[in-house]
Design a protein around this motif. Structure first.
Motif, mmCIF file in Angstrom:
data_model
loop_
_atom_site.group_PDB
_atom_site.id
_atom_site.type_symbol
_atom_site.label_atom_id
_atom_site.label_comp_id
_atom_site.label_asym_id
_atom_site.label_seq_id
_atom_site.Cartn_x
_atom_site.Cartn_y
_atom_site.Cartn_z
ATOM 1 N N GLU A 129 0.839 -1.198 0.000
ATOM 2 C CA GLU A 129 0.000 0.000 0.000
ATOM 3 C C GLU A 129 0.880 1.256 0.000
ATOM 4 O OE1 GLU A 129 -2.355 0.402 3.492
ATOM 5 O OE2 GLU A 129 -3.393 2.177 2.738
ATOM 6 N N MET A 158 4.063 1.421 -0.830
ATOM 7 C CA MET A 158 4.838 1.478 -2.072
ATOM 8 C C MET A 158 4.037 2.134 -3.184
ATOM 9 S SD MET A 158 6.438 -2.271 -1.819
ATOM 10 C CE MET A 158 7.753 -2.559 -2.898
ATOM 11 N N ARG A 159 2.771 1.762 -3.275
ATOM 12 C CA ARG A 159 1.929 2.342 -4.319
ATOM 13 C C ARG A 159 1.711 3.826 -4.065
ATOM 14 N NH1 ARG A 159 -3.140 -1.351 -5.352
ATOM 15 N NH2 ARG A 159 -3.418 0.259 -6.902
ATOM 16 N N LEU A 160 1.553 4.149 -2.792
ATOM 17 C CA LEU A 160 1.309 5.541 -2.400
ATOM 18 C C LEU A 160 2.459 6.454 -2.792
ATOM 19 C CD1 LEU A 160 -1.211 6.214 -0.808
ATOM 20 C CD2 LEU A 160 0.217 6.404 1.217
ATOM 21 N N GLY A 214 4.636 5.846 -5.057
ATOM 22 C CA GLY A 214 4.931 5.792 -6.483
ATOM 23 C C GLY A 214 5.984 4.786 -6.905
#
Lengths: 296, 226
Positions: free
Chosen positions: A205, A207-209, A211
């Motif tokens: 989560e 990591m996606r946040l 980028g």
């Protein structure tokens, strides 16, 4: 780049340790499926070297009656040779037949003593052209000769035919079993990766946040799946080595005229393909898991 | 920096979260997005991050229209948007320093840059001395500072905060607001979604008030409500 690769590998290993039971289940299933694939491929190779010539050389013997005349013999030879499927028709006289029989049975002299005179019939050894070496051709030959009274019996392909029928059934069973095993292996890898994704959901989560690229997130899981496949392939190879030395070679020692071993080059090829298949199973499993549980 | 034109978001079950939103937020602005819970503040934030797609309308971030942005390009959009949440979203097994560094590691920054940038940003949020503490060893306010440091470490042009003071006492909240203000003065556009009345009133910044998915008030140097 180097940093990233070491990161992927590290993450994969950590996750491996974390989901021990699931990983072991996945690896064992891969190992078992690959072992069976290897085992059956070896069996098939042995089968082919042992019985393959029966198919490729496929000589059919046309036995002649005792009463046959020389004219009839030459006539018959012409008839056989006129078929487009036939390559050659070699005449084996009664004397020739006895000579062959004696060489074949020289280990049991008692049997020869019991023989009085020459009970063996003369025959034609029919050889089909390469593209016609099928049970069909034998049926055609049988058809062509069915009204010839000088022909006593046509013996040939029956045994081979049956053998190959059994082999083809066996092949289907084998393909089905292997298919199911591979399916089970892929399913288990999907599950192992799913757990790995779940265990790292918070990290993912974040990591996606911030980028992280999608591939950066995916790689550790793909490496984990492929490692399961590779360890499975490695285990299968060990099992095959054991099977080869304990089973095939032992059978060969007991029944020497059945040489029951695979040569080394072929064995290396089998092992290489097992590794490739193992890696593929791992890659497919993790790919499916990523698609399903990691929507990025 | 952010432009919305006729943006609606309708969740399954015909639940309308945002209804025909038109808004312009300029570069360098500090904006409060206020309104009671469930009025679409979080939806607003998620739309800008392209975590969800609008049912209707167009969203532009830094001049880029988001619906035309492919899935593989989304990470690069997010590298330009810092994010702060009510629940901090820190990794419990990493220290403050490591939590902030993580944001740079996963976008492939070299180690020496990570080291200097992380130290610098921890100094900015006032946690230089606690960089080796784990989240559970920090107070709520300190944890939120770590998460702000992580959001800002890459110096993004836009910082979004969704209820950043939701779990934090009022005195500490004011400190955090001052921090957001400092970040804003460094040139970053800041959007804070909140229902913290006191904080909004004391800051006197632009206030966009949402109610049942619609903008009911947009006021420069505004207050929370009447």
């Amino acid at each position: 780049m180097i940093n990233s690769i070491s990161y992927y590998v590290k993450e994969a290993l950590v996750s491996f340790k974390r989901n021990g039971v699931m990983s072991i289940a996945a690896i064992s299933t891969v190992a078992i499926s690959l072992f069976f694939i290897g085992f059956f491929v070896i069996l098939a190779m042995i089968f082919n070297t042992k019985f393959g010539h029966l198919e490729t050389e496929a000589n059919v013997s046309v036995y002649l009656k005792e009463t046959v005349t020389t004219d009839q013999t030459t006539g018959l030879q012409k008839t056989i040779l006129s078929m487009k499927e036939v390559e050659s028709a070699k005449y084996i006289s009664k004397g020739e037949a006895l000579k062959r029989f004696k060489t074949r049975m020289k280990d049991s002299p008692g049997l020869l003593d019991a023989l009085s005179g020459n009970p063996l019939p003369a025959s034609f050894e029919v050889k089909f052209k390469e593209e016609f070496r099928t049970p069909d051709s034998v049926d055609k030959l049988r058809d062509r000769l069915k009204n010839k009274e000088e022909v006593d019996e046509i013996i040939g392909q029956e045994v081979v035919k049956r053998l190959f029928a059994i082999a083809s059934v066996a092949r289907w069973i084998f393909v089905t079993v292997i298919g199911l095993l591979c399916f089970a292996a892929i399913t288990l890898i999907v599950n192992a990766i799913r757990l790995a994704i779940y265990a790292r959901r918070k990290e993912i989560e974040i990591m996606r946040l911030v980028g992280a690229s999608n591939w950066f997130i995916r790689w550790p899981f793909i490496i984990e799946g492929m490692t399961s496949g590779l360890i499975g392939a490695f285990t299968a190879t060990l099992l095959l080595l054991i099977a080869n030395s304990q089973l095939f070679q032992r059978v060969e020692n007991i029944v020497p005229f059945l040489s029951f071993s695979v040569n080394q080059t072929n064995f290396v090829y089998i092992v290489l393909s097992l590794f490739i298949v193992g890696m593929l199973i791992g890659a497919i499993g993790s790919g499916l898991a990523l698609r399903k549980f990691l929507r990025i | 920096m952010i432009k919305m034109r006729g943006v609606s978001k309708i969740y399954p079950g015909n639940h309308i979260a945002l209804d025909e939103i038109n808004v312009d937020i300029e570069k360098g602005e500090f904006v409060f997005l206020v309104g009671p819970s469930g009025t679409g503040k979080s939806t607003f934030v998620k739309l800008i991050l392209k975590e969800i797609e609008p049912t209707k309308g167009k969203i532009y971030v830094a001049g880029r229209e988001l619906s035309g942005l492919g899935r593989s390009k989304v990470p690069y959009l997010r590298r330009n948007i810092g994010c702060v949440f009510q629940d901090f979203k820190l990794l419990p097994n990493k220290t403050s320093f490591e939590n902030v560094a993580f944001a740079l590691e996963v976008i492939g920054k070299p180690r020496y840059i990570i080291r200097s940038q992380v130290s610098e940003v921890l100094k900015l949020v006032g946690l230089a001395k606690k960089q080796d503490r784990y989240p559970h060893e920090l107070s709520g306010g300190e944890q939120q500072r770590v998460s702000i440091a992580r959001a800002f470490v890459n110096h993004p042009p836009l910082l979004l905060a969704d209820e950043p003071t939701g779990n934090i006492d009022p005195a500490t909240s004011m400190g955090l607001m001052k921090l957001f203000n400092r970040i804003n003065r460094l040139g970053t556009t800041v959007v804070v979604a909140t229902h913290d009345k006191e904080m909004v009133d004391s800051m006197r910044k632009r206030v966009i008030a949402l109610e049942t998915g619609r903008i009911v008030r947009d006021q420069a140097r505004g207050v929370y409500g009447h």
